[in-house]
Design a protein around this motif. Structure first.
Motif, PDB file in Angstrom:
ATOM      1  N   ALA A 134      -5.078  -0.624 -14.189  1.00  0.00           N
ATOM      2  CA  ALA A 134      -6.172  -1.544 -14.458  1.00  0.00           C
ATOM      3  C   ALA A 134      -5.774  -2.656 -15.428  1.00  0.00           C
ATOM      4  CB  ALA A 134      -7.385  -0.788 -14.988  1.00  0.00           C
ATOM      5  N   THR A 135      -4.712  -2.427 -16.201  1.00  0.00           N
ATOM      6  CA  THR A 135      -4.254  -3.443 -17.154  1.00  0.00           C
ATOM      7  C   THR A 135      -3.099  -4.272 -16.603  1.00  0.00           C
ATOM      8  OG1 THR A 135      -2.573  -2.048 -18.215  1.00  0.00           O
ATOM      9  CG2 THR A 135      -4.841  -1.878 -19.054  1.00  0.00           C
ATOM     10  N   CYS A 136      -2.678  -3.989 -15.387  1.00  0.00           N
ATOM     11  CA  CYS A 136      -1.458  -4.566 -14.826  1.00  0.00           C
ATOM     12  C   CYS A 136      -1.713  -5.901 -14.119  1.00  0.00           C
ATOM     13  CB  CYS A 136      -0.844  -3.570 -13.843  1.00  0.00           C
ATOM     14  SG  CYS A 136       0.792  -4.054 -13.268  1.00  0.00           S
ATOM     15  N   ASP A 137      -0.744  -6.805 -14.253  1.00  0.00           N
ATOM     16  CA  ASP A 137      -0.824  -8.121 -13.614  1.00  0.00           C
ATOM     17  C   ASP A 137      -0.257  -8.143 -12.199  1.00  0.00           C
ATOM     18  OD1 ASP A 137      -1.985  -9.256 -15.885  1.00  0.00           O
ATOM     19  OD2 ASP A 137      -0.028  -9.756 -16.755  1.00  0.00           O
ATOM     20  N   VAL A 138       0.405  -7.069 -11.770  1.00  0.00           N
ATOM     21  CA  VAL A 138       1.072  -7.097 -10.462  1.00  0.00           C
ATOM     22  C   VAL A 138       0.562  -6.014  -9.513  1.00  0.00           C
ATOM     23  CG1 VAL A 138       3.164  -8.259 -11.302  1.00  0.00           C
ATOM     24  CG2 VAL A 138       3.033  -5.762 -11.356  1.00  0.00           C
ATOM     25  N   THR A 139      -0.697  -5.619  -9.651  1.00  0.00           N
ATOM     26  CA  THR A 139      -1.228  -4.561  -8.789  1.00  0.00           C
ATOM     27  C   THR A 139      -1.243  -4.966  -7.316  1.00  0.00           C
ATOM     28  OG1 THR A 139      -3.475  -5.275  -9.283  1.00  0.00           O
ATOM     29  CG2 THR A 139      -2.625  -3.392 -10.529  1.00  0.00           C
ATOM     30  N   GLY A 143      -0.633   0.323  -7.160  1.00  0.00           N
ATOM     31  CA  GLY A 143      -1.666  -0.696  -7.176  1.00  0.00           C
ATOM     32  C   GLY A 143      -3.022  -0.149  -7.568  1.00  0.00           C
ATOM     33  N   GLY A 144      -3.031   0.966  -8.283  1.00  0.00           N
ATOM     34  CA  GLY A 144      -4.265   1.578  -8.729  1.00  0.00           C
ATOM     35  C   GLY A 144      -4.939   2.466  -7.699  1.00  0.00           C
ATOM     36  N   LEU A 145      -4.301   2.660  -6.546  1.00  0.00           N
ATOM     37  CA  LEU A 145      -4.908   3.453  -5.481  1.00  0.00           C
ATOM     38  C   LEU A 145      -4.048   4.653  -5.107  1.00  0.00           C
ATOM     39  CD1 LEU A 145      -6.039   0.612  -3.047  1.00  0.00           C
ATOM     40  CD2 LEU A 145      -7.397   1.779  -4.792  1.00  0.00           C
ATOM     41  N   PRO A 146      -4.684   5.799  -4.883  1.00  0.00           N
ATOM     42  CA  PRO A 146      -3.944   6.976  -4.421  1.00  0.00           C
ATOM     43  C   PRO A 146      -3.596   6.834  -2.937  1.00  0.00           C
ATOM     44  CG  PRO A 146      -6.267   7.496  -4.571  1.00  0.00           C
ATOM     45  CD  PRO A 146      -6.098   6.101  -5.109  1.00  0.00           C
ATOM     46  N   ALA A 147      -2.702   7.676  -2.470  1.00  0.00           N
ATOM     47  CA  ALA A 147      -2.207   7.605  -1.089  1.00  0.00           C
ATOM     48  C   ALA A 147      -3.331   7.692  -0.063  1.00  0.00           C
ATOM     49  CB  ALA A 147      -1.180   8.709  -0.849  1.00  0.00           C
ATOM     50  N   ARG A 148      -4.278   8.565  -0.265  1.00  0.00           N
ATOM     51  CA  ARG A 148      -5.365   8.735   0.711  1.00  0.00           C
ATOM     52  C   ARG A 148      -6.162   7.439   0.883  1.00  0.00           C
ATOM     53  NH1 ARG A 148      -8.507  14.041   0.116  1.00  0.00           N
ATOM     54  NH2 ARG A 148      -6.586  14.737   1.089  1.00  0.00           N
ATOM     55  N   THR A 149      -6.430   6.752  -0.206  1.00  0.00           N
ATOM     56  CA  THR A 149      -7.163   5.485  -0.131  1.00  0.00           C
ATOM     57  C   THR A 149      -6.318   4.422   0.558  1.00  0.00           C
ATOM     58  OG1 THR A 149      -8.350   6.060  -2.158  1.00  0.00           O
ATOM     59  CG2 THR A 149      -8.399   3.748  -1.476  1.00  0.00           C
ATOM     60  N   ASP A 194       7.634  -6.643 -14.367  1.00  0.00           N
ATOM     61  CA  ASP A 194       6.387  -7.045 -15.014  1.00  0.00           C
ATOM     62  C   ASP A 194       5.285  -5.999 -14.906  1.00  0.00           C
ATOM     63  OD1 ASP A 194       7.530  -9.518 -15.665  1.00  0.00           O
ATOM     64  OD2 ASP A 194       6.960 -10.351 -13.721  1.00  0.00           O
ATOM     65  N   ALA A 195       5.552  -4.908 -14.223  1.00  0.00           N
ATOM     66  CA  ALA A 195       4.537  -3.876 -14.008  1.00  0.00           C
ATOM     67  C   ALA A 195       4.209  -3.152 -15.311  1.00  0.00           C
ATOM     68  CB  ALA A 195       5.018  -2.881 -12.961  1.00  0.00           C
TER      69      ALA A 195
END
Length: 91
Positions: free
Chosen positions: A52-57, A75-81, A25-26
């Motif tokens: 940002a458009t994803c339902d499974v972040t 999940g919309g986040l880079p590794a450092r975050t 579903d991603a």
């Protein structure tokens, strides 16, 4: 063992991926995976727009943290975050 993605040797390896149900579903499931592993200095904004458009972040972010993914956008986040998030969770 049918839930494994097969390697060129057709045998599971330590790096064999077991797909999780939410992955189908991603929003990224039908895009170029390289987009989610940007070059150093690239903020990965194209990947983040897809996230940002994803339902499974939430599931994606939890997967990355659980599996200690040290590269890429999940999940919309880079590794450092993500690393900063996990440090905050530790006592």
């Amino acid at each position: 063992m049918t839930d494994f993605i097969r390697t060129h040797t057709d045998a599971p390896t330590p790096f064999t991926i077991r797909p999780e149900t939410w992955m189908a579903d991603a929003a990224c499931a039908t895009t170029d995976p390289d987009m989610f592993f940007p070059a150093p200095g690239d903020a990965g904004m194209a990947a983040r727009r897809i996230c940002a458009t994803c339902d499974v972040t939430d599931q994606c972010l939890e997967y990355a943290i659980r599996n200690n993914e040290t590269h890429g956008i999940y999940g919309g986040l880079p590794a450092r975050t993500r690393q900063k998030l996990t440090r905050k969770d530790k006592p």
